[in-house]
Design a protein around this motif. Structure first.
Motif, PDB file in Angstrom:
ATOM      1  N   LYS A   1      42.232  53.713  46.110  1.00 16.63           N
ATOM      2  CA  LYS A   1      40.374  54.333  45.625  1.00 16.63           C
ATOM      3  C   LYS A   1      40.794  53.836  44.478  1.00 16.63           C
ATOM      4  CE  LYS A   1      37.935  58.544  46.129  1.00 16.63           C
ATOM      5  NZ  LYS A   1      37.933  59.853  47.020  1.00 16.63           N
ATOM      6  N   ASN A   2      41.451  55.035  43.496  1.00 14.31           N
ATOM      7  CA  ASN A   2      41.559  54.989  42.443  1.00 14.31           C
ATOM      8  C   ASN A   2      41.770  53.808  41.345  1.00 14.31           C
ATOM      9  OD1 ASN A   2      41.283  57.729  42.090  1.00 14.31           O
ATOM     10  ND2 ASN A   2      43.434  57.889  42.116  1.00 14.31           N
ATOM     11  N   LYS A   3      42.407  52.916  41.761  1.00 17.92           N
ATOM     12  CA  LYS A   3      42.962  51.107  40.842  1.00 17.92           C
ATOM     13  C   LYS A   3      42.144  50.317  41.471  1.00 17.92           C
ATOM     14  CE  LYS A   3      46.956  48.390  39.623  1.00 17.92           C
ATOM     15  NZ  LYS A   3      48.027  48.255  40.185  1.00 17.92           N
ATOM     16  N   VAL A   4      41.552  50.435  42.554  1.00 14.60           N
ATOM     17  CA  VAL A   4      40.790  49.577  43.132  1.00 14.60           C
ATOM     18  C   VAL A   4      39.057  49.410  43.627  1.00 14.60           C
ATOM     19  CG1 VAL A   4      40.554  47.190  44.103  1.00 14.60           C
ATOM     20  CG2 VAL A   4      42.886  47.643  43.424  1.00 14.60           C
ATOM     21  N   GLY A   5      39.366  50.810  44.233  1.00 18.02           N
ATOM     22  CA  GLY A   5      37.972  51.066  45.188  1.00 18.02           C
ATOM     23  C   GLY A   5      37.378  50.471  45.595  1.00 18.02           C
ATOM     24  N   VAL A   6      36.156  50.360  45.942  1.00 17.68           N
ATOM     25  CA  VAL A   6      35.308  50.243  47.373  1.00 17.68           C
ATOM     26  C   VAL A   6      34.164  49.037  47.167  1.00 17.68           C
ATOM     27  CG1 VAL A   6      33.604  50.340  49.690  1.00 17.68           C
ATOM     28  CG2 VAL A   6      35.703  51.861  48.842  1.00 17.68           C
ATOM     29  N   ASP A   7      33.739  47.578  47.177  1.00 17.37           N
ATOM     30  CA  ASP A   7      32.907  46.834  47.127  1.00 17.37           C
ATOM     31  C   ASP A   7      33.147  45.721  47.744  1.00 17.37           C
ATOM     32  OD1 ASP A   7      30.467  46.441  45.802  1.00 17.37           O
ATOM     33  OD2 ASP A   7      31.185  46.651  43.915  1.00 17.37           O
ATOM     34  N   LYS A   8      31.844  45.179  47.895  1.00 18.54           N
ATOM     35  CA  LYS A   8      32.205  43.914  48.445  1.00 18.54           C
ATOM     36  C   LYS A   8      32.703  42.592  47.701  1.00 18.54           C
ATOM     37  CE  LYS A   8      27.485  43.695  48.531  1.00 18.54           C
ATOM     38  NZ  LYS A   8      27.020  45.434  48.790  1.00 18.54           N
ATOM     39  N   THR A   9      33.439  42.222  46.627  1.00 14.14           N
ATOM     40  CA  THR A   9      34.425  42.358  45.547  1.00 14.14           C
ATOM     41  C   THR A   9      34.515  42.959  45.154  1.00 14.14           C
ATOM     42  OG1 THR A   9      32.400  41.952  43.782  1.00 14.14           O
ATOM     43  CG2 THR A   9      32.248  39.889  45.666  1.00 14.14           C
ATOM     44  N   VAL A  10      36.788  43.414  44.806  1.00 18.06           N
ATOM     45  CA  VAL A  10      37.049  43.686  43.945  1.00 18.06           C
ATOM     46  C   VAL A  10      38.545  42.942  43.637  1.00 18.06           C
ATOM     47  CG1 VAL A  10      37.286  45.658  45.266  1.00 18.06           C
ATOM     48  CG2 VAL A  10      38.460  44.041  45.839  1.00 18.06           C
ATOM     49  N   LYS A  11      38.701  43.459  42.697  1.00 16.01           N
ATOM     50  CA  LYS A  11      39.678  42.769  41.702  1.00 16.01           C
ATOM     51  C   LYS A  11      41.039  42.628  42.783  1.00 16.01           C
ATOM     52  CE  LYS A  11      42.269  42.548  36.962  1.00 16.01           C
ATOM     53  NZ  LYS A  11      41.536  42.537  35.820  1.00 16.01           N
ATOM     54  N   TRP A  12      41.335  42.177  43.025  1.00 20.70           N
ATOM     55  CA  TRP A  12      42.666  41.930  44.079  1.00 20.70           C
ATOM     56  C   TRP A  12      43.826  41.643  42.945  1.00 20.70           C
ATOM     57  CZ3 TRP A  12      41.952  43.371  48.951  1.00 20.70           C
ATOM     58  CH2 TRP A  12      40.533  42.152  49.172  1.00 20.70           C
ATOM     59  N   PRO A  13      44.921  43.546  43.637  1.00 20.64           N
ATOM     60  CA  PRO A  13      46.084  43.069  42.418  1.00 20.64           C
ATOM     61  C   PRO A  13      46.521  42.068  42.333  1.00 20.64           C
ATOM     62  CG  PRO A  13      45.539  45.314  43.530  1.00 20.64           C
ATOM     63  CD  PRO A  13      44.352  44.750  44.330  1.00 20.64           C
ATOM     64  N   THR A  14      46.739  41.398  44.064  1.00 21.02           N
ATOM     65  CA  THR A  14      47.626  40.140  44.121  1.00 21.02           C
ATOM     66  C   THR A  14      47.182  38.730  44.179  1.00 21.02           C
ATOM     67  OG1 THR A  14      47.070  40.738  46.508  1.00 21.02           O
ATOM     68  CG2 THR A  14      49.537  42.134  45.734  1.00 21.02           C
ATOM     69  N   SER A  15      46.052  38.871  43.054  1.00 20.04           N
ATOM     70  CA  SER A  15      45.468  37.947  42.551  1.00 20.04           C
ATOM     71  C   SER A  15      45.844  36.933  42.517  1.00 20.04           C
ATOM     72  CB  SER A  15      44.386  37.865  42.004  1.00 20.04           C
ATOM     73  OG  SER A  15      44.669  38.036  40.731  1.00 20.04           O
ATOM     74  N   ALA A  16      46.995  36.711  41.755  1.00 18.60           N
ATOM     75  CA  ALA A  16      48.050  35.952  40.690  1.00 18.60           C
ATOM     76  C   ALA A  16      49.138  35.399  41.956  1.00 18.60           C
ATOM     77  CB  ALA A  16      48.787  36.580  40.158  1.00 18.60           C
ATOM     78  N   THR A  17      49.541  36.114  43.257  1.00 14.93           N
ATOM     79  CA  THR A  17      50.205  35.143  44.223  1.00 14.93           C
ATOM     80  C   THR A  17      49.765  35.365  45.234  1.00 14.93           C
ATOM     81  OG1 THR A  17      50.847  37.560  44.410  1.00 14.93           O
ATOM     82  CG2 THR A  17      52.056  36.419  42.834  1.00 14.93           C
ATOM     83  N   GLY A  18      47.642  35.806  45.882  1.00 14.06           N
ATOM     84  CA  GLY A  18      47.637  35.049  46.933  1.00 14.06           C
ATOM     85  C   GLY A  18      46.803  34.306  47.072  1.00 14.06           C
ATOM     86  N   VAL A  19      46.088  34.170  47.817  1.00 14.96           N
ATOM     87  CA  VAL A  19      45.352  33.548  47.940  1.00 14.96           C
ATOM     88  C   VAL A  19      43.123  33.232  48.603  1.00 14.96           C
ATOM     89  CG1 VAL A  19      46.892  31.224  48.485  1.00 14.96           C
ATOM     90  CG2 VAL A  19      46.270  32.926  50.408  1.00 14.96           C
ATOM     91  N   GLY A  20      42.513  33.171  48.504  1.00 11.60           N
ATOM     92  CA  GLY A  20      40.811  33.273  48.808  1.00 11.60           C
ATOM     93  C   GLY A  20      40.806  32.466  49.280  1.00 11.60           C
TER      94      GLY A  20
END
Length: 335
Positions: free
Chosen positions: A176-195
């Motif tokens: 809640k404090n780091k990422v929050g709620v939205d239709k697009t967010v800044k994924w903490p695992t974006s560097a290693t994950g896949v979209g």
């Protein structure tokens, strides 16, 4: 004589085609399976055509605001204030569920257990291996590999993401404090994950990437034979995604909420699926094409009356009749 009959038949077909109505809609991929089925059934029954594009909730909202479609679709409900500001009405159509899906060797559908805290930590990048004690301890019967977890997530503006992050924000203060709620967010695992784009894209990624995890609407998991997980709900019970657990989460009084702007994640019922959600339609009160707008209403009315079986078959939960009646009252606001 044969030539006359052929000419007459063609003339009849052209006349029918000329009078058939066409309605355009766009938005959420979450309800695409049921909207596609309803549109097909409606076309067979009436000859009228509903063209629906699965482009994500953000795209649906943009298009209805730009007045380029007759209706928009979103899993992230607008607030009553936003609806009034933009001259829109909003109503739910069906209820479904967002489910975690995994591709881990030897793990079948419905066998892995997860909690909201563990799910949040995976997407926060705090849990990175499948045999992490936090996962293994709640899955003693599974032999989990010492393999790195690849997270899959939506790359487009998504109501499914809104529902998913809404749930994670309720079960994890860090999320809640780091990422929050939205239709697009800044994924903490974006560097290693896949979209991936749409529920279709995430389903495809998880099916192809070993040791991955994603989140999709339940119908996509079932249709693509993906291994969905159990999830611990607010009552402390591990539940499977199903029509019954989605319905248990949907036992709310929609008619008392202005604009039906209600999320049903993390409901308290003993059998409630934690990431349940309704999906919504957005329409202008003063449409530029009144005929197409009325035809869209006829389509949803037809679907409410005739589409319950199709919704259930595709693992969606039809709205109760009391909610449908409340929606019908909302339609009267369209001029």
């Amino acid at each position: 004589m044969k030539r006359m009959l052929v000419t007459l038949a063609v003339g009849v077909l052209c006349s029918a085609s000329a009078t058939a109505a066409t309605v355009t809609g766009a938005g959420a991929s979450f309800p695409q399976p049921i909207y596609s089925q309803w549109a097909s059934d409606y076309n067979k029954a009436t000859g009228n055509q509903i063209n629906y594009q699965s482009i994500g909730s953000s795209g649906g909202i943009k298009q209805i605001l730009a007045k380029t479609v007759d209706f928009g679709a979103s899993d992230a409900p607008m607030s009553a204030a936003e609806l009034n500001k933009n001259g829109l009405i909003q109503f739910p159509t069906v209820v479904g569920g967002v489910v975690p899906i995994v591709n881990v060797n030897g793990v079948a559908a419905g066998k892995m257990r997860l909690t909201g805290d563990v799910l949040a930590k995976i997407y926060l990048g705090e849990i990175t291996k499948w045999n992490d004690p936090a996962i293994q301890s709640i899955n003693p019967s599974l032999k989990l590999p010492d393999s790195t977890i690849t997270t899959a997530f939506r790359s487009d503006g998504s109501g499914t993401t809104y529902v998913f992050t809404n749930y994670l924000s309720q079960v994890s203060s860090t999320w809640k404090n780091k990422v929050g709620v939205d239709k697009t967010v800044k994924w903490p695992t974006s560097a290693t994950g896949v979209g991936g784009k749409g529920n279709e894209g995430v389903s495809s990624l998880v099916s192809r990437v070993n040791n991955s995890i994603g989140y999709v609407e339940y119908a996509y998991a079932k249709q693509n034979k993906l291994a969905y997980t159990q999830l611990k709900n607010r009552a402390g019970n591990y539940v499977q995604p199903s029509d019954d657990t989605f319905a248990a989460a949907a036992k709310v009084n929609w008619s008392k909420v202005p604009g039906f702007s209600l999320m049903i994640t993390n409901q308290p019922g003993a059998q409630a699926w934690p990431i349940s959600a309704a999906t919504f339609i957005l329409m202008p009160k003063n449409p530029t094409n009144a005929e197409a707008s009325q035809e869209a209403i006829k389509f949803f009315e037809w679907s409410f009356k005739n589409g319950n079986a199709a919704a259930t078959r595709l693992d969606f939960v039809p709205l109760p009749e009391s909610t449908k009646n409340a929606v019908r009252q909302e339609w009267k606001k369209i001029k």
